[in-house]
Design an enzyme around this catalytic site. Sequence first.
Site, mmCIF file in Angstrom:
data_model
loop_
_atom_site.group_PDB
_atom_site.id
_atom_site.type_symbol
_atom_site.label_atom_id
_atom_site.label_comp_id
_atom_site.label_asym_id
_atom_site.label_seq_id
_atom_site.Cartn_x
_atom_site.Cartn_y
_atom_site.Cartn_z
ATOM 1 N N TYR A 1 11.092 8.195 15.402
ATOM 2 C CA TYR A 1 10.974 8.200 13.938
ATOM 3 C C TYR A 1 12.054 9.084 13.312
ATOM 4 C CZ TYR A 1 8.697 8.842 9.359
ATOM 5 O OH TYR A 1 8.406 8.896 8.014
ATOM 6 N N LYS B 1 15.127 7.877 10.853
ATOM 7 C CA LYS B 1 15.134 8.369 9.473
ATOM 8 C C LYS B 1 16.410 9.160 9.186
ATOM 9 C CE LYS B 1 11.283 6.766 7.731
ATOM 10 N NZ LYS B 1 11.276 5.849 6.574
ATOM 11 N N SER C 1 0.838 -1.192 0.000
ATOM 12 C CA SER C 1 0.000 0.000 0.000
ATOM 13 C C SER C 1 0.876 1.246 0.000
ATOM 14 C CB SER C 1 -0.927 0.013 1.223
ATOM 15 O OG SER C 1 -0.156 0.032 2.416
ATOM 16 N N ASN D 1 11.559 0.920 1.534
ATOM 17 C CA ASN D 1 10.471 1.867 1.717
ATOM 18 C C ASN D 1 9.668 1.644 2.996
ATOM 19 O OD1 ASN D 1 8.058 3.651 0.728
ATOM 20 N ND2 ASN D 1 7.175 1.635 1.069
ATOM 21 N N ASP E 1 7.648 -9.786 8.980
ATOM 22 C CA ASP E 1 7.701 -8.674 9.926
ATOM 23 C C ASP E 1 9.134 -8.152 9.950
ATOM 24 O OD1 ASP E 1 7.692 -6.897 12.011
ATOM 25 O OD2 ASP E 1 6.958 -8.314 13.525
#
Length: 244
Positions: free
Chosen positions: A144, A148, A16, A80, A54
């Site tokens: 996060y 990143k 998705s 991604n 996972d």
Amino acid sequence: MTASLPETTVVTGASSGIGRAIAEALLAQGCHVVNLDYVLPDWNHASLTSYQADLTREAPTREAAATIAANHNVTALVNNAGATRPGTIDTATTATLDDVVGLHLRAVMLLTQAFLPTLRASGHGRIVNMSSRAALGKVDRIVYSATKAGMIGMTRTLAMELGRDGITVNAIGPGPIATELFRKSNPEGAPQTKRILDSIAVGRMGTAEDVARAALFFLSPDNGFVTGQVLYVCGGTTLGVAPV
């Protein structure tokens, strides 16, 4: 021998969102694509093969990587798959940190290692890592943003280590992209969502297809002189923040 198989691009998290848009763009160009995600997609294509794992966990990641490497001639990799896991320094937990480090850093390393033989053998291997404009700092994204940012460091180092093998390694830093993941953290009509919209220089939200077009540029065999770079697909939200 995998070398006798068609060249294949692995896209993690392609069931998705942005990953799906990248996979569909590659398929439209006639490419073979492998999707590796924690859920199987509700869409299909004759040149798409999907595996379920996972990626926050080491053992399933290693197992999936070995299976894909044994059955496909992987010449490009798009790391991604991601998870935002909102939280401040007051609320973040080590369990969340472990999960996101596993997904954004360990999985990237393990998949890259698994596919290095065919990436090298192709002479034009391509790796694209999906970072985020949050790597420059974002409130309520302590875990996060840290991971990143780590992806950018990994990207630059891999580019230096693998350049002589003909492998380019680049990163994309999406800004506000209207995906399901974004909407979960930024509900329509919420004050923080309005602030984000007001910060976008081009006056609109980004789309998954905007990011996919950037990925296609980095993945092209013709773009072998661009490596170690970060392209912010952000509508201008990093202006005045990102280094030149």
